[in-house]
Design a protein around this motif. Structure first.
Motif, PDB file in Angstrom:
ATOM      1  N   ALA A 152       0.856  -1.187   0.000  1.00  0.00           N
ATOM      2  CA  ALA A 152       0.000   0.000   0.000  1.00  0.00           C
ATOM      3  C   ALA A 152       0.887   1.231   0.000  1.00  0.00           C
ATOM      4  O   ALA A 152       1.991   1.213   0.551  1.00  0.00           O
ATOM      5  CB  ALA A 152      -0.904   0.007   1.229  1.00  0.00           C
ATOM      6  N   PHE A 153       0.441   2.291  -0.655  1.00  0.00           N
ATOM      7  CA  PHE A 153       1.149   3.569  -0.613  1.00  0.00           C
ATOM      8  C   PHE A 153       0.437   4.484   0.365  1.00  0.00           C
ATOM      9  O   PHE A 153      -0.783   4.484   0.445  1.00  0.00           O
ATOM     10  CB  PHE A 153       1.174   4.221  -1.998  1.00  0.00           C
ATOM     11  N   ASP A 154       1.231   5.256   1.078  1.00  0.00           N
ATOM     12  CA  ASP A 154       0.646   6.212   2.003  1.00  0.00           C
ATOM     13  C   ASP A 154       0.312   7.490   1.259  1.00  0.00           C
ATOM     14  O   ASP A 154       1.146   8.386   1.131  1.00  0.00           O
ATOM     15  CB  ASP A 154       1.615   6.503   3.160  1.00  0.00           C
ATOM     16  N   ARG A 172      -4.736   5.491   2.700  1.00  0.00           N
ATOM     17  CA  ARG A 172      -3.822   4.484   2.168  1.00  0.00           C
ATOM     18  C   ARG A 172      -4.322   4.003   0.821  1.00  0.00           C
ATOM     19  O   ARG A 172      -5.512   3.795   0.632  1.00  0.00           O
ATOM     20  CB  ARG A 172      -3.755   3.298   3.127  1.00  0.00           C
ATOM     21  N   LEU A 173      -3.382   3.855  -0.118  1.00  0.00           N
ATOM     22  CA  LEU A 173      -3.748   3.350  -1.428  1.00  0.00           C
ATOM     23  C   LEU A 173      -3.291   1.908  -1.513  1.00  0.00           C
ATOM     24  O   LEU A 173      -2.098   1.623  -1.601  1.00  0.00           O
ATOM     25  CB  LEU A 173      -3.068   4.203  -2.513  1.00  0.00           C
ATOM     26  N   ASP A 174      -4.265   0.996  -1.434  1.00  0.00           N
ATOM     27  CA  ASP A 174      -3.921  -0.424  -1.540  1.00  0.00           C
ATOM     28  C   ASP A 174      -3.618  -0.768  -2.974  1.00  0.00           C
ATOM     29  O   ASP A 174      -4.432  -0.499  -3.868  1.00  0.00           O
ATOM     30  CB  ASP A 174      -5.093  -1.284  -1.037  1.00  0.00           C
ATOM     31  N   VAL A 175      -2.473  -1.353  -3.207  1.00  0.00           N
ATOM     32  CA  VAL A 175      -2.073  -1.635  -4.581  1.00  0.00           C
ATOM     33  C   VAL A 175      -1.967  -3.143  -4.844  1.00  0.00           C
ATOM     34  O   VAL A 175      -2.393  -3.628  -5.876  1.00  0.00           O
ATOM     35  CB  VAL A 175      -0.736  -0.931  -4.909  1.00  0.00           C
ATOM     36  N   LEU A 176      -1.389  -3.874  -3.886  1.00  0.00           N
ATOM     37  CA  LEU A 176      -1.275  -5.327  -4.069  1.00  0.00           C
ATOM     38  C   LEU A 176      -1.968  -6.014  -2.905  1.00  0.00           C
ATOM     39  O   LEU A 176      -1.840  -5.591  -1.750  1.00  0.00           O
ATOM     40  CB  LEU A 176       0.195  -5.755  -4.099  1.00  0.00           C
ATOM     41  N   GLY A 217      -2.630  -7.294 -16.842  1.00  0.00           N
ATOM     42  CA  GLY A 217      -3.635  -6.756 -15.941  1.00  0.00           C
ATOM     43  C   GLY A 217      -4.005  -5.355 -16.364  1.00  0.00           C
ATOM     44  O   GLY A 217      -3.285  -4.730 -17.140  1.00  0.00           O
ATOM     45  N   PRO A 218      -5.142  -4.853 -15.840  1.00  0.00           N
ATOM     46  CA  PRO A 218      -5.572  -3.514 -16.240  1.00  0.00           C
ATOM     47  C   PRO A 218      -4.516  -2.476 -15.879  1.00  0.00           C
ATOM     48  O   PRO A 218      -3.760  -2.655 -14.932  1.00  0.00           O
ATOM     49  CB  PRO A 218      -6.847  -3.278 -15.428  1.00  0.00           C
ATOM     50  N   SER A 219      -4.509  -1.407 -16.636  1.00  0.00           N
ATOM     51  CA  SER A 219      -3.543  -0.341 -16.380  1.00  0.00           C
ATOM     52  C   SER A 219      -3.756   0.245 -14.985  1.00  0.00           C
ATOM     53  O   SER A 219      -4.882   0.430 -14.549  1.00  0.00           O
ATOM     54  CB  SER A 219      -3.724   0.738 -17.443  1.00  0.00           C
ATOM     55  N   GLY A 220      -2.679   0.466 -14.267  1.00  0.00           N
ATOM     56  CA  GLY A 220      -2.765   1.069 -12.939  1.00  0.00           C
ATOM     57  C   GLY A 220      -3.102   0.091 -11.843  1.00  0.00           C
ATOM     58  O   GLY A 220      -3.377   0.490 -10.710  1.00  0.00           O
ATOM     59  N   CYS A 221      -3.101  -1.222 -12.145  1.00  0.00           N
ATOM     60  CA  CYS A 221      -3.516  -2.176 -11.119  1.00  0.00           C
ATOM     61  C   CYS A 221      -2.401  -2.470 -10.131  1.00  0.00           C
ATOM     62  O   CYS A 221      -2.647  -2.903  -9.011  1.00  0.00           O
ATOM     63  CB  CYS A 221      -4.024  -3.476 -11.752  1.00  0.00           C
ATOM     64  N   GLY A 222      -1.173  -2.218 -10.505  1.00  0.00           N
ATOM     65  CA  GLY A 222      -0.086  -2.444  -9.559  1.00  0.00           C
ATOM     66  C   GLY A 222       1.023  -3.351 -10.067  1.00  0.00           C
ATOM     67  O   GLY A 222       1.838  -3.829  -9.291  1.00  0.00           O
ATOM     68  N   LYS A 223       1.065  -3.561 -11.383  1.00  0.00           N
ATOM     69  CA  LYS A 223       2.078  -4.469 -11.942  1.00  0.00           C
ATOM     70  C   LYS A 223       3.482  -3.903 -11.756  1.00  0.00           C
ATOM     71  O   LYS A 223       4.396  -4.607 -11.329  1.00  0.00           O
ATOM     72  CB  LYS A 223       1.801  -4.704 -13.436  1.00  0.00           C
ATOM     73  N   SER A 224       3.639  -2.611 -12.080  1.00  0.00           N
ATOM     74  CA  SER A 224       4.973  -2.010 -11.934  1.00  0.00           C
ATOM     75  C   SER A 224       5.413  -2.029 -10.480  1.00  0.00           C
ATOM     76  O   SER A 224       6.584  -2.256 -10.176  1.00  0.00           O
ATOM     77  CB  SER A 224       4.963  -0.575 -12.451  1.00  0.00           C
ATOM     78  N   THR A 225       4.455  -1.809  -9.585  1.00  0.00           N
ATOM     79  CA  THR A 225       4.765  -1.849  -8.161  1.00  0.00           C
ATOM     80  C   THR A 225       5.287  -3.227  -7.777  1.00  0.00           C
ATOM     81  O   THR A 225       6.283  -3.347  -7.060  1.00  0.00           O
ATOM     82  CB  THR A 225       3.509  -1.508  -7.351  1.00  0.00           C
ATOM     83  N   LEU A 226       4.637  -4.252  -8.294  1.00  0.00           N
ATOM     84  CA  LEU A 226       5.065  -5.615  -8.006  1.00  0.00           C
ATOM     85  C   LEU A 226       6.502  -5.829  -8.485  1.00  0.00           C
ATOM     86  O   LEU A 226       7.332  -6.403  -7.769  1.00  0.00           O
ATOM     87  CB  LEU A 226       4.117  -6.604  -8.690  1.00  0.00           C
ATOM     88  N   PRO A 253      -8.162  -5.642 -11.301  1.00  0.00           N
ATOM     89  CA  PRO A 253      -7.923  -4.205 -11.104  1.00  0.00           C
ATOM     90  C   PRO A 253      -7.441  -3.935  -9.682  1.00  0.00           C
ATOM     91  O   PRO A 253      -7.558  -4.785  -8.809  1.00  0.00           O
ATOM     92  CB  PRO A 253      -9.290  -3.573 -11.358  1.00  0.00           C
ATOM     93  N   ARG A 254      -6.900  -2.726  -9.466  1.00  0.00           N
ATOM     94  CA  ARG A 254      -6.308  -2.389  -8.175  1.00  0.00           C
ATOM     95  C   ARG A 254      -7.315  -2.539  -7.034  1.00  0.00           C
ATOM     96  O   ARG A 254      -8.458  -2.122  -7.185  1.00  0.00           O
ATOM     97  CB  ARG A 254      -5.798  -0.947  -8.234  1.00  0.00           C
ATOM     98  N   PRO A 255      -6.982  -3.080  -5.892  1.00  0.00           N
ATOM     99  CA  PRO A 255      -5.679  -3.669  -5.567  1.00  0.00           C
ATOM    100  C   PRO A 255      -5.474  -5.011  -6.263  1.00  0.00           C
ATOM    101  O   PRO A 255      -6.362  -5.874  -6.209  1.00  0.00           O
ATOM    102  CB  PRO A 255      -5.743  -3.852  -4.054  1.00  0.00           C
TER     103      PRO A 255
HETATM  104  N1  LIG Z   1       5.316   5.904  -5.422  1.00  0.00           N
HETATM  105  C1  LIG Z   1       3.956   5.875  -5.416  1.00  0.00           C
HETATM  106  N2  LIG Z   1       3.267   6.585  -4.509  1.00  0.00           N
HETATM  107  C2  LIG Z   1       1.926   6.574  -4.508  1.00  0.00           C
HETATM  108  N3  LIG Z   1       1.176   5.873  -5.372  1.00  0.00           N
HETATM  109  C3  LIG Z   1       1.810   5.149  -6.321  1.00  0.00           C
HETATM  110  C4  LIG Z   1       3.232   5.124  -6.397  1.00  0.00           C
HETATM  111  N4  LIG Z   1       3.583   4.335  -7.440  1.00  0.00           N
HETATM  112  C5  LIG Z   1       2.433   3.892  -7.981  1.00  0.00           C
HETATM  113  N5  LIG Z   1       1.356   4.367  -7.302  1.00  0.00           N
HETATM  114  C6  LIG Z   1      -0.035   4.056  -7.592  1.00  0.00           C
HETATM  115  O1  LIG Z   1      -0.180   2.677  -7.514  1.00  0.00           O
HETATM  116  C7  LIG Z   1      -1.071   2.217  -8.503  1.00  0.00           C
HETATM  117  C8  LIG Z   1      -0.397   1.132  -9.309  1.00  0.00           C
HETATM  118  O2  LIG Z   1       0.621   1.681 -10.083  1.00  0.00           O
HETATM  119  P1  LIG Z   1       1.502   0.804 -11.054  1.00  0.00           P
HETATM  120  O3  LIG Z   1       2.107  -0.295 -10.280  1.00  0.00           O
HETATM  121  O4  LIG Z   1       2.432   1.717 -11.746  1.00  0.00           O
HETATM  122  O5  LIG Z   1       0.442   0.238 -12.083  1.00  0.00           O
HETATM  123  P2  LIG Z   1       0.632  -0.561 -13.438  1.00  0.00           P
HETATM  124  O6  LIG Z   1      -0.070  -1.832 -13.247  1.00  0.00           O
HETATM  125  O7  LIG Z   1      -0.014   0.237 -14.512  1.00  0.00           O
HETATM  126  O8  LIG Z   1       2.094  -0.713 -13.670  1.00  0.00           O
HETATM  127  C9  LIG Z   1      -1.464   3.418  -9.334  1.00  0.00           C
HETATM  128  O9  LIG Z   1      -2.737   3.836  -8.906  1.00  0.00           O
HETATM  129  C10 LIG Z   1      -0.445   4.443  -8.983  1.00  0.00           C
HETATM  130  O10 LIG Z   1      -1.011   5.725  -9.028  1.00  0.00           O
END
Ligand SMILES: Nc1ncnc2c1ncn2[C@@H]1O[C@H](COP(=O)(O)OP(=O)(O)O)[C@@H](O)[C@H]1O
Ligand SMILES: [Mg+2]
Lengths: 363, 277
Positions: free
Chosen positions: B39-41, B46-50, B67-76, B236-238
C-alpha cells in the motif's frame, strides 16, 4: 557562441550569391598550375575594404577641430594609418576568398572573413562617425568625449599601469571565483542530496543568499585582515550563491529512474552521487556558474573602487581623480574584453564537458 | 554469437514448464512471493495496490503479467527488484529474502533510461563500473553490445539512437550483469509494431541462450502469448491474481498458431474483454 564555429566549418553561402553579378574574371596560368581553382570573385569582400579605407581617409585628411590646448588630437595619424593597413589586409583576404582548394588554414581564414564581413563593414563606419562627432567637428566635446584615435594614446602611454591593474583584477577575481564555485557546488550538492544538511543549511541560503554581497563590503573590510581577503570572500559569496542554488536544484531534479537503474546495477551511494547525480545536474551547475560570474564582476569592481589599492576598478577611480576620461574609456574597454573573455572561457569549458547535450538542447 | 561459457553455470539446459496448479511454495530456488501486500501512504488515505499476491518463478522460467492499467504491476516489479519493501508478506530469491536491489535481478523499464551523458558503451559498462570490475572485464562490454547488435554504435550518445536501438542498449546494460532474473516492465511499449516484433524475437533468443528467468509485464496479449511459458492475470487495483494460464507451446512459436488464438480468447475473457473478441 556556437554559430561562429558552425559558420567556420561551412562557409556562408549568401555573400557568394550576392557576388554573382559583379563577377570579375581573374584567371592566370600560375593559379591554374597549382590546381587552385578560382570560383567567383568575392565582391562583397570589397565592402569592408572600402569602409576601412573611408575611415582611414576621414581620419587622415579631414583636419581635427582645434579644441582646448591642442591643435590636433594625439595619435590621429597612427589611427588613420592603422585603418588603411587593415583595409589593405581585407583586400588581400577578399582576393584569397575568391579561390577554392587552398590550404586548410587559409580556407578557414577565408570562411572567417566571409562570416565577419558584415561586421567589418559596420564597425569602421561606427568608428568613422565617432571620429567625426568628436575630433573632426567637436559636436561631442572633451573632456567627457574623446575620439577613438585618442584611445591609442591612452594604451600607449599607460600600458604598464593598465596591464598591472588588469593582472591584479584577474588574480583577485579568479581566487574569489574558485573558492566560491567550489564551496557553492559542494554546498549545493550536499543540500540536494542529504535531507539533514538541507535542514541546517537551507535557512542560511534562504536569508543570506538574497543579500547583495556589495552591501557587506564595509563590514567585510573591517572584519578581514586585509582588503584582499575581504574581497576574495565577497567575490566568493557572489559566485557561490547562484552556484549553490542551481547545483541544488540540478541534483533535486534528477530523474529518479536513473537512481533505480543504477541501484539495481549494484551502485553504491558514492556512485549514485558522483556518477549519477552530479553528471545529471551539471547543465544546471553551469547556469549557476554563469550567473555567479556576472555577480563576481560587480563585487570585484566595487571592492576595487572602495578599498583595494589595485585593479581596474581602482584604475577607474584613479583616472577619475585626474578627470582623464580617455583613460577611463581605455580601462572600460579592457574590462569588457576581460569579462567577456572569462564568459567565453566558461562557455568553452561547458561545451567540452557537456558535448553529450549537443543535439538534445539548442545552445 | 554467444559462447557456451557465458551461460550461467547454474542455468538449466531445458526450461521447466511450471504447472500453474502447482502450489508456489514447493522449493526454495527461484523467486517466491508469499502473500505479498503493498500500500502507498497517500496524503488522505492508504492506497492499496497489491493484495495477497503469491507467485513463484522457477529458475529459467518466462512469466508474463497481464492486468488492467494502474492495477499495480509495476509496483510488483519494483518489490521483486528490491527497489521497495513490501508492506506485508515475503519475497525471496533462492530462499533468501529480497530487501535491497541486486545485480542478479535487473529491471528494464519502458523508457530505456540510458544516461544521456554517457555513450552507449559507457552505459552498458555501468553495472561493471558500479561494482568496480570494469577494468578487468572490459571485453564483456563489447560482447554485450555484440549480443544486441549495437557494436557499431558503441561510441554514440543515447539521443542518437532510435527507440528500438535504445531499448536494445538497455537490454545489453542489463545482460552484462548475467542476471538470474530479468524484469521487463513493458519494455517494448513505446516501439512501433514492426520493431516490437523484431525485438520480441531477440528477447526470446537472449532468454534461450542465457538461461535467466524473465518476469515480463506487457499490455500486449499477443506478446505475452508469443513469449511466455505462463501468463499471470491480475485484477484491477488492488491487484490480486485472477488466473494463471500455462502456455504449453514449443518455441519457436508462430503468431498465427490456432492454439495460441484460443488461449488469447481465454486470456481476454479473464481480463473481462471477452466480448470484444
Ligand atoms: N510511489 C507511489 N506513490 C503513490 N502511489 C503510487 C506510487 N507508485 C504507484 N502508485 C499508484 O499505484 C497504482 C499502481 O501503479 P503501477 O504499479 O504503476 O500500475 P501498473 O499496473 O499500470 O504498472 C497506481 O494507482 C499508482 O497511481
Ligand atoms: Mg506500469
Amino acid at each position: 557562441m556556437n554559430t561562429s564555429s558552425v559558420a567556420l566549418d561551412k562557409p556562408a553561402e549568401t555573400p557568394r550569391a550576392k557576388a554573382g553579378s559583379g563577377d570579375i574574371a581573374v584567371c592566370n596560368a600560375a593559379v591554374r598550375s597549382t590546381a587552385v581553382r578560382r570560383t567567383r570573385f568575392y565582391a562583397f569582400g570589397l565592402l569592408p575594404v572600402a569602409a576601412w579605407g573611408l575611415l582611414g581617409a576621414i581620419t587622415l585628411f579631414w583636419p581635427d577641430k582645434p579644441s582646448g590646448f591642442a591643435e590636433e588630437w594625439p595619435c590621429t595619424r597612427e589611427f588613420g594609418a592603422g585603418a588603411l593597413t587593415l583595409a589593405a589586409f581585407w583586400l588581400l583576404l577578399a582576393i584569397t576568398a575568391s579561390f577554392s582548394s587552398l590550404p586548410r588554414v587559409i580556407e578557414r581564414i577565408n570562411a572567417g572573413f566571409r562570416h565577419f564581413a558584415p561586421w567589418l563593414i559596420v564597425l569602421p563606419l561606427f568608428l568613422a562617425l565617432w571620429e567625426i562627432l568628436t575630433a573632426k567637428t567637436g559636436a561631442l566635446a572633451p573632456p567627457f568625449f574623446a575620439p577613438p584615435s585618442s584611445l591609442i594614446e591612452a594604451y600607449r602611454d599607460d600600458y604598464a599601469r593598465l596591464a598591472d591593474s588588469a593582472w591584479n583584477s584577474i588574480k583577485l577575481l579568479l581566487e574569489g571565483i574558485l573558492w566560491g564555485a567550489l564551496t557553492g557546488f559542494t554546498i549545493g550538492v550536499a543540500i540536494g542530496w542529504s535531507q539533514r544538511i538541507n535542514y541546517w543549511l537551507h535557512p542560511f541560503l534562504r536569508f543570506l543568499g538574497p543579500l547583495p554581497p556589495t552591501a557587506l563590503l564595509p563590514i567585510a573590510f573591517f572584519f578581514f585582515p586585509s582588503s584582499h581577503s575581504a574581497s576574495v570572500f565577497l567575490i566568493a559569496l557572489a559566485t557561490g550563491f547562484p552556484v549553490a542554488i542551481l547545483s541544488w536544484s540540478g541534483i533535486a531534479s534528477v530523474n529518479k529512474a536513473y537512481y533505480d537503474v543504477a541501484r539495481t546495477l549494484g551502485a553504491s551511494e558514492r556512485f549514485l552521487i558522483f556518477r549519477v547525480a552530479i553528471p545529471a545536474a551539471l547543465p544546471q551547475v553551469f547556469v549557476g556558474l554563469f550567473m555567479g560570474l556576472g555577480g563576481s564582476f560587480v563585487v570585484l569592481i566595487v571592492a576595487e573602487m572602495m578599498g583595494v589599492k589595485s585593479g581596474l576598478g581602482w584604475y577607474l577611480e584613479w583616472a577619475k581623480g585626474y578627470a582623464d576620461y580617455v583613460k577611463m574609456y581605455a580601462a572600460l574597454i579592457l574590462m569588457t574584453f576581460l569579462f567577456s573573455g572569462l564568459i567565453s572561457l566558461l562557455f568553452a569549458v561547458r561545451d567540452r564537458m557537456l558535448v553529450w547535450q549537443k543535439g538534445i538542447v539548442k545552445w | 554469437m554467444v559462447k557456451a561459457n557465458t551461460l550461467r553455470a547454474d542455468s538449466p539446459s531445458t526450461f521447466p514448464q511450471e504447472d500453474a496448479e502447482k502450489a508456489p511454495f514447493h522449493g526454495t530456488s527461484g523467486i517466491v512471493l508469499d502473500q505479498v501486500c503493498h500500500a502507498f501512504d497517500a496524503p488522505a488515505s492508504r492506497l492499496d495496490v497489491l493484495r495477497d499476491v503469491s507467485l513463484a518463478i522457477a529458475p529459467g522460467e518466462f512469466v508474463a503479467l497481464l492486468g488492467p492499467s494502474g492495477c499495480g504491476k509495476s509496483t510488483l516489479l519494483r518489490l521483486v527488484a528490491g527497489l521497495e519493501r513490501a508492506s506485508a508478506g515475503t519475497i525471496t530469491q533462492d530462499g533468501a529474502p529480497i530487501d535491497h536491489p541486486d545485480p542478479s535481478r535487473i529491471v528494464v523499464f519502458q523508457d530505456p533510461t540510458l544516461f544521456p551523458w554517457r555513450t552507449v558503451w559507457q552505459n552498458v559498462a555501468l553495472g561493471l563500473e558500479a561494482r568496480g570490475v570494469l577494468k578487468q572485464e572490459k571485453a564483456r562490454v563489447d560482447e554485450a553490445l555484440c549480443k544486441v547488435g549495437l557494436e557499431s554504435f558503441a561510441h554514440v550518445y543515447p539521443h542518437q539512437l532510435s527507440g528500438g536501438m535504445a531499448q536494445r542498449a538497455a537490454l545489453a546494460r542489463a545482460l552484462i550483469n548475467q542476471p538470474q532474473l530479468l524484469i521487463l516492465d513493458e519494455p517494448l511499449g513505446k516501439l512501433d509494431s514492426l520493431t516490437r516484433m523484431e525485438m520480441q524475437g531477440e528477447i526470446l533468443s537472449l532468454w534461450q541462450k542465457n538461461g535467466f528467468s524473465v518476469l515480463l509485464v506487457t499490455h500486449d496479449v499477443e506478446e505475452a502469448l508469443f513469449l511466455a511459458q505462463r501468463i499471470v492475470i491480475f485484477s484491477p487495483r488492488p491487484a490480486s491474481i485472477l488466473a494463471q494460464i500455462p502456455i504449453d507451446r514449443p518455441y519457436p512459436r508462430h503468431r498465427g498458431d490456432p492454439i495460441l488464438a484460443n488461449l488469447r480468447h481465454e486470456v481476454l475473457n479473464r481480463l473481462g474483454l471477452g466480448e470484444s473478441w
